[in-house]
Design a protein around this motif. Structure first.
Motif, PDB file in Angstrom:
ATOM      1  N   PHE A  23       0.828  -1.209   0.000  1.00 43.81           N
ATOM      2  CA  PHE A  23       0.000   0.000   0.000  1.00 43.81           C
ATOM      3  C   PHE A  23       0.869   1.269   0.000  1.00 43.81           C
ATOM      4  CE2 PHE A  23      -3.169   2.940   1.988  1.00 43.81           C
ATOM      5  CZ  PHE A  23      -4.108   2.857   0.974  1.00 43.81           C
ATOM      6  N   MET A  24       0.265   2.390  -0.407  1.00 45.04           N
ATOM      7  CA  MET A  24       0.936   3.689  -0.324  1.00 45.04           C
ATOM      8  C   MET A  24       1.437   3.910   1.105  1.00 45.04           C
ATOM      9  SD  MET A  24      -1.853   5.946  -2.469  1.00 45.04           S
ATOM     10  CE  MET A  24      -3.267   4.887  -2.173  1.00 45.04           C
ATOM     11  N   ALA A  26       3.803   2.178   2.538  1.00 45.19           N
ATOM     12  CA  ALA A  26       4.423   0.958   3.101  1.00 45.19           C
ATOM     13  C   ALA A  26       5.943   1.103   3.150  1.00 45.19           C
ATOM     14  CB  ALA A  26       4.045  -0.264   2.274  1.00 45.19           C
ATOM     15  N   LYS A  28       7.881   1.294   0.038  1.00 41.89           N
ATOM     16  CA  LYS A  28       8.490   0.624  -1.126  1.00 41.89           C
ATOM     17  C   LYS A  28       9.662   1.457  -1.687  1.00 41.89           C
ATOM     18  CE  LYS A  28       4.465   0.815  -3.159  1.00 41.89           C
ATOM     19  NZ  LYS A  28       3.691   1.478  -2.078  1.00 41.89           N
ATOM     20  N   THR A  29       9.401   2.745  -1.875  1.00 39.99           N
ATOM     21  CA  THR A  29      10.428   3.631  -2.424  1.00 39.99           C
ATOM     22  C   THR A  29      11.622   3.711  -1.475  1.00 39.99           C
ATOM     23  OG1 THR A  29       8.765   4.905  -3.619  1.00 39.99           O
ATOM     24  CG2 THR A  29      10.850   6.024  -3.183  1.00 39.99           C
ATOM     25  N   SER A  30      11.363   3.907  -0.183  1.00 34.72           N
ATOM     26  CA  SER A  30      12.449   4.058   0.805  1.00 34.72           C
ATOM     27  C   SER A  30      13.247   2.769   0.943  1.00 34.72           C
ATOM     28  CB  SER A  30      11.875   4.423   2.181  1.00 34.72           C
ATOM     29  OG  SER A  30      10.938   5.455   2.080  1.00 34.72           O
ATOM     30  N   ARG A 125       2.658   8.327   8.226  1.00 32.94           N
ATOM     31  CA  ARG A 125       3.910   8.489   7.480  1.00 32.94           C
ATOM     32  C   ARG A 125       3.777   9.530   6.379  1.00 32.94           C
ATOM     33  NH1 ARG A 125       5.676   2.177   6.416  1.00 32.94           N
ATOM     34  NH2 ARG A 125       5.911   1.573   8.606  1.00 32.94           N
ATOM     35  N   ILE A 126       2.572   9.627   5.784  1.00 33.51           N
ATOM     36  CA  ILE A 126       2.414  10.561   4.653  1.00 33.51           C
ATOM     37  C   ILE A 126       1.264  11.555   4.916  1.00 33.51           C
ATOM     38  CG2 ILE A 126       3.516   9.362   2.736  1.00 33.51           C
ATOM     39  CD1 ILE A 126       0.930   8.012   2.043  1.00 33.51           C
ATOM     40  N   ARG A 132      -0.363  11.751  -3.973  1.00 30.48           N
ATOM     41  CA  ARG A 132      -0.956  10.410  -4.061  1.00 30.48           C
ATOM     42  C   ARG A 132      -2.476  10.549  -4.170  1.00 30.48           C
ATOM     43  NH1 ARG A 132       3.677   9.812  -0.695  1.00 30.48           N
ATOM     44  NH2 ARG A 132       4.766   7.818  -0.941  1.00 30.48           N
ATOM     45  N   THR A 162       5.748  -3.982   7.975  1.00 33.86           N
ATOM     46  CA  THR A 162       6.543  -2.764   8.232  1.00 33.86           C
ATOM     47  C   THR A 162       5.984  -1.925   9.374  1.00 33.86           C
ATOM     48  OG1 THR A 162       5.390  -1.137   6.816  1.00 33.86           O
ATOM     49  CG2 THR A 162       6.973  -2.642   5.734  1.00 33.86           C
ATOM     50  N   ARG A 165       7.927  -0.468  12.483  1.00 32.77           N
ATOM     51  CA  ARG A 165       9.351  -0.795  12.287  1.00 32.77           C
ATOM     52  C   ARG A 165      10.060   0.282  11.472  1.00 32.77           C
ATOM     53  NH1 ARG A 165       9.512  -6.780   9.915  1.00 32.77           N
ATOM     54  NH2 ARG A 165      11.721  -6.634  10.498  1.00 32.77           N
ATOM     55  N   VAL A 167      13.070   1.634   8.747  1.00 29.87           N
ATOM     56  CA  VAL A 167      13.512   1.165   7.426  1.00 29.87           C
ATOM     57  C   VAL A 167      14.693   0.173   7.497  1.00 29.87           C
ATOM     58  CG1 VAL A 167      14.508   1.919   5.209  1.00 29.87           C
ATOM     59  CG2 VAL A 167      12.517   3.109   6.164  1.00 29.87           C
ATOM     60  N   ILE A 170      13.452  -3.262   8.541  1.00 33.81           N
ATOM     61  CA  ILE A 170      12.632  -3.857   7.462  1.00 33.81           C
ATOM     62  C   ILE A 170      13.555  -4.391   6.356  1.00 33.81           C
ATOM     63  CG2 ILE A 170      10.945  -3.311   5.636  1.00 33.81           C
ATOM     64  CD1 ILE A 170      10.042  -0.977   7.636  1.00 33.81           C
TER      65      ILE A 170
HETATM   66  N1  ADP Z   1       9.289   2.192   8.173  1.00 36.61           N
HETATM   67  C1  ADP Z   1       9.025   3.497   8.104  1.00 36.61           C
HETATM   68  N2  ADP Z   1       8.827   4.199   9.237  1.00 36.61           N
HETATM   69  C2  ADP Z   1       8.546   5.529   9.198  1.00 36.61           C
HETATM   70  N3  ADP Z   1       8.448   6.260   8.064  1.00 36.61           N
HETATM   71  C3  ADP Z   1       8.624   5.605   6.898  1.00 36.61           C
HETATM   72  C4  ADP Z   1       8.924   4.202   6.848  1.00 36.61           C
HETATM   73  N4  ADP Z   1       9.035   3.835   5.548  1.00 36.61           N
HETATM   74  C5  ADP Z   1       8.827   4.950   4.828  1.00 36.61           C
HETATM   75  N5  ADP Z   1       8.594   6.016   5.621  1.00 36.61           N
HETATM   76  C6  ADP Z   1       8.270   7.389   5.211  1.00 36.61           C
HETATM   77  O1  ADP Z   1       6.931   7.334   4.728  1.00 36.61           O
HETATM   78  C7  ADP Z   1       6.796   8.124   3.568  1.00 36.61           C
HETATM   79  C8  ADP Z   1       6.332   7.235   2.417  1.00 36.61           C
HETATM   80  O2  ADP Z   1       7.369   6.282   2.147  1.00 36.61           O
HETATM   81  P1  ADP Z   1       7.622   5.713   0.686  1.00 36.61           P
HETATM   82  O3  ADP Z   1       8.916   4.989   0.718  1.00 36.61           O
HETATM   83  O4  ADP Z   1       7.460   6.789  -0.324  1.00 36.61           O
HETATM   84  O5  ADP Z   1       6.410   4.685   0.572  1.00 36.61           O
HETATM   85  P2  ADP Z   1       5.726   4.036  -0.713  1.00 36.61           P
HETATM   86  O6  ADP Z   1       6.701   4.118  -1.846  1.00 36.61           O
HETATM   87  O7  ADP Z   1       5.427   2.636  -0.310  1.00 36.61           O
HETATM   88  O8  ADP Z   1       4.483   4.838  -0.936  1.00 36.61           O
HETATM   89  C9  ADP Z   1       8.150   8.792   3.329  1.00 36.61           C
HETATM   90  O9  ADP Z   1       8.114  10.078   3.908  1.00 36.61           O
HETATM   91  C10 ADP Z   1       9.126   7.897   4.073  1.00 36.61           C
HETATM   92  O10 ADP Z   1      10.238   8.605   4.545  1.00 36.61           O
END
Ligand code: ADP
Ligand code: S3P
Ligand code: MG
Length: 188
Positions: A23-24, A26, A28-30, A125-126, A132, A162, A165, A167, A170
């Motif tokens: 999901f948005m 989660a 994935k990008t990080s 987180r977002i 999005r 996740t 937890r 990054v 994970i």
């Molecule tokens: N495990 C985590 N704990 C806290 N914040 C996170 C975690 N993973 C990602 N984030 C933050 O959440 C936001 C969305 O992360 P992102 O990697 O873009 O997710 P996705 O690509 O799955 O939508 C970013 O600001 C990122 O820094």
């Protein structure tokens, strides 16, 4: 926090593309960025690649042409990335599992890791959901997570939770799962 750097430093390679799904928010990008940096892997974010190729941000594509159009180009670019000679870690967009064709592409070329997250933690987180368009608000996000859960589960070769937890922690589990499955191997 578990630090990945000491245990995992060195050269690793992927034997097939790895697709991070979930999901948005989660992560994935990080996770793709962090893992690629620590393990020395090639990685790409499918959404960023799509925006670059289309010369438009996702929010504008949704606003101007709608979700179906976005999904069509998402499939086209996903297939192109999957077929590339350079094997990569690929962060997909959260809705990639909505099209069965995408799941077929990911399974025929690579390995999928489902990053689980609750809608409530994703919302924390977002806080700014402008980029999005399908996140909308917490009620819609909770409903969408429930609707998509069976699709993520059915598409997943591996699952990593996740919620609660950080990054690096994970990423450590993702790396272990990839090593166990034989998709990630050490070369030096
Ligand atoms: N495990 C985590 N704990 C806290 N914040 C996170 C975690 N993973 C990602 N984030 C933050 O959440 C936001 C969305 O992360 P992102 O990697 O873009 O997710 P996705 O690509 O799955 O939508 C970013 O600001 C990122 O820094
Ligand atoms: O869940 C979705 O339908 C979407 C998720 C987004 O990617 P992230 O999961 O990286 O936020 C992006 O592909 C688009 O806004 C649609
Ligand atoms: Mg992303």
């Amino acid at each position: 926090m578990i630090c990945m750097a000491d245990e995992y430093q060195g050269k690793y390679k992927l034997l097939k593309p790895v697709f991070l799904i979930g999901f948005m928010g989660a992560g994935k990008t990080s996770v793709a960025q962090y893992l690629a940096n620590v393990l020395g892997l090639a990685s790409i974010d499918a959404d960023e690649y799509l925006e670059l190729m289309e010369d438009r941000v996702i929010a504008d594509i949704f606003a101007e042409d709608g979700e179906d159009y976005f999904r069509d180009i998402e499939t086209r670019h996903l297939e192109e990335l999957a077929k590339r000679k350079l094997v990569r870690l690929i962060a997909t967009g959260g809705g990639v599992i909505k099209r069965p064709a995408n799941i077929e592409i990911m399974h025929s070329y690579g390995y999928t890791v489902y990053l689980g997250v609750t809608a409530d933690e994703a919302a924390e987180r977002i806080p700014n959901t402008e980029s999005r368009p399908l996140f909308k608000n917490i009620d819609v996000a909770r409903k969408t997570v429930l609707e998509r859960m069976p699709l993520y589960e059915a598409a997943a070769d591996a699952y990593v939770e996740t919620t609660g937890r950080k990054v690096p922690d994970i990423c450590r589990e993702v790396a272990l799962r990839l090593i166990d499955s034989g998709v990630l191997v050490k070369v030096s």
